[in-house]
Design an enzyme around this catalytic site. Structure first.
Site, PDB file in Angstrom:
ATOM      1  N   ASP A   1       0.848  -1.189   0.000  1.00 37.26           N
ATOM      2  CA  ASP A   1       0.000   0.000   0.000  1.00 37.26           C
ATOM      3  C   ASP A   1       0.884   1.239   0.000  1.00 37.26           C
ATOM      4  O   ASP A   1       2.005   1.219   0.537  1.00 37.26           O
ATOM      5  CB  ASP A   1      -0.883  -0.033   1.249  1.00 37.26           C
ATOM      6  CG  ASP A   1      -1.633   1.262   1.451  1.00 37.26           C
ATOM      7  OD1 ASP A   1      -2.428   1.630   0.566  1.00 37.26           O
ATOM      8  OD2 ASP A   1      -1.391   1.916   2.490  1.00 37.26           O
TER       9      ASP A   1
ATOM     10  N   ASP B   1       0.015   5.070   0.713  1.00 36.28           N
ATOM     11  CA  ASP B   1      -0.113   6.110   1.735  1.00 36.28           C
ATOM     12  C   ASP B   1      -0.255   5.486   3.123  1.00 36.28           C
ATOM     13  O   ASP B   1      -1.171   4.700   3.370  1.00 36.28           O
ATOM     14  CB  ASP B   1      -1.306   7.012   1.431  1.00 36.28           C
ATOM     15  CG  ASP B   1      -1.179   7.680   0.063  1.00 36.28           C
ATOM     16  OD1 ASP B   1      -0.074   8.136  -0.257  1.00 36.28           O
ATOM     17  OD2 ASP B   1      -2.174   7.702  -0.688  1.00 36.28           O
TER      18      ASP B   1
END
Length: 503
Positions: free
Chosen positions: A334, A336
């Site tokens: 992922d 952010d």
């Protein structure tokens, strides 16, 4: 006429007196100067400035602080600070020829796009008035060493792509062969250049040949990483390890027979040990000078080398077996909150801030040969708060800071759009696995919230949660695996970490 290629020069050092000799030869060298000369001070104990008393070239010289973890880590520190297209490496115990800089520029000029490295020629000057000693003959072998980083230049983009040198190699022995194999296995070429350096043998110590046997642990790591045929592909000589193992077995059998009172076993094994040890000692004595001191050194060290070699090989093999035999086919991360600090709906590359330890964690995955993809929800696009061009600009900035990350698989939809790609649905995982040409169930997804874990589970992938400010306590409790940071998550992937779920 084409312009000379831009290059930075990296010299790792532990403060040996030979560094001053190298600096003097560089100062007197003819040719285009590097954009920067990066000296990596890798001493564990630092006193006076590492360049104090040295004649330094009139270039941009910067001294970087190394980690004290060996030449592989020191070279990584150097090239990561470099900014030029090419990074040239020299060891601190070589001397460049008068035209080395000019020859390096010519070696790098006009290379084909698939060429990632250029190797200089190493010359080991030996005494002319007598045969070389065993130590001098050993150093002479550098002249035939493939991919020796004593004089090597690599394209910086390839170093970044592959994660640089593998820092599990803590000594100056196989770290250059490992990188060379990874570079060529990735489809790049390493070509010989015309430049030359001199590599004087340096001071000779009584137990030097015994200490060199620690390299047998690196040979075990090379086999673990690259397979049983690594020597053939790396152009590494076979060596005498099998003979060392036989001598050691004979010695152990002789001692065991004596302790057990089995005289014939002790006598037979003892004779075999003595004959084999004598043959080994003579193989080292006969080519060199036969002074009393040299002969005595060869006799003593020839008795110690075989068990030392076997001990280091066994220790290296045991350490390799502690690593997982099965690694994920791909790691999905992922963006952010996991790779970079979460700035909501960020479209400004200037606001990108990597998470602490992200670069080293990614480099470890690259060195392990594990493909990486990024899977990220970017609902700000659907909300009209940023454009895909801005998302891509941020992604490019992340790669500038963290190195290449393979495919970026983005969901630009909002929660109400009903797509199948937005996490916690599995669409991004399926897409990333497809691009990487691997099965979703053979992937590991690392994220910071429950939606990442849910997406991985829905696709049949392994999930590791790295909690951050946005993580809920119930998400931590329900996650199958939890790591405190990205580096620790990579530990779990590589089999060196501990699941901290419920911390």
């Amino acid at each position: 006429m084409s312009a000379a290629p831009h290059f930075d020069l990296v010299v790792p050092t532990v403060g040996r007196p030979s560094l001053s000799r190298l600096m003097r030869s560089l100062a007197e060298c003819e040719g285009p100067a590097p954009a920067r000369l990066l000296i990596v001070d890798d001493r564990t104990r630092r006193g006076q400035h590492v360049l104090e008393g040295s004649v330094t070239p009139g270039w941009d010289v910067e001294v970087l602080t190394g980690s004290g973890k060996g030449p592989a880590a020191a070279r990584n520190t150097g090239w990561r600070a470099a900014r030029s297209e090419w990074v040239a490496f020299l060891d601190d115990d070589v001397v460049v020829t008068d035209t080395w800089l000019k020859d390096l520029a010519n070696d790098l000029l006009g290379l084909d796009p698939d060429v990632a490295g250029s190797q200089g020629r190493i010359i080991v000057p030996l005494p002319q008035h007598r045969p070389p000693t065993d130590w001098e003959s050993n150093v002479k072998g550098l002249e035939e060493a493939r991919w020796a980083t004593a004089d090597m230049a690599y394209h910086r983009s390839v170093l970044s792509k592959l994660g640089g040198f593998d820092e599990r190699f803590r000594r100056a022995y196989r770290e250059d062969s490992d990188l060379g194999l990874r570079v060529t296995s990735a489809g790049h070429k390493i070509v010989p250049g015309n430049r030359r350096v001199l590599h004087p043998p340096g001071p000779e110590r009584f137990w030097a040949s015994v200490r060199l046997q620690a390299g047998n642990a690196d040979d075990a790591l090379m086999r673990h990483i690259h397979g049983p045929d690594w020597r053939m592909r790396a152009g590494a000589p076979q060596g005498r390890f099998q003979h060392h193992a036989a001598i050691t077995v004979a010695g152990v059998a002789a001692v065991a027979g004596a302790l057990a009172g089995r005289r014939w076993l002790a006598f037979g094994a003892g004779v075999a040990w003595l004959a084999s040890s004598a043959e080994f000692a003579w193989a080292r004595i006969s080519p060199g000078p036969r002074s009393a001191a040299e002969v005595a050194k060869m006799v003593v060290t020839s008795a110690v080398i075989p068990p030392a070699a076997v001990t280091h090989r066994l220790w290296g093999t045991l350490r390799c077996r502690a690593e997982p035999s099965v690694k994920p086919a791909g790691v999905l991360i992922d963006r952010d909150g996991t790779l970079v600090v979460d700035v909501p709906y960020n479209g400004d590359p200037g606001l990108v801030q990597p998470m602490e330890g992200a670069r080293s964690a990614l480099d470890r995955l690259r060195r392990a040969g594990i493909p990486i993809a990024v899977v990220s929800n970017q609902s700000g696009v659907a909300r009209g708060m940023l454009s895909m061009d801005q998302v891509e600009a941020v992604n490019r900035r992340i790669e500038d800071l963290l190195g290449p990350l393979g495919p970026w698989v983005i969901c630009p939809h909002g929660p109400e759009d009903g797509c199948n790609c937005r996490k916690p649905l599995p669409g991004l995982v399926f897409q990333a696995a497809s691009v990487l040409n691997v099965k979703p169930e053979d992937c590991t997804l690392i994220g910071d919230i429950g939606a990442d874990v849910a997406a991985a589970r829905a696709a049949g992938a392994r999930a590791i949660l790295v909690p951050g400010p946005a993580t809920l306590s119930e998400e931590i409790e329900s996650a199958p695996e939890v790591a405190p940071n990205l580096d620790a998550a990579v530990d779990l992937i590589l089999g060196a970490g501990r699941n901290l779920r419920g911390m």
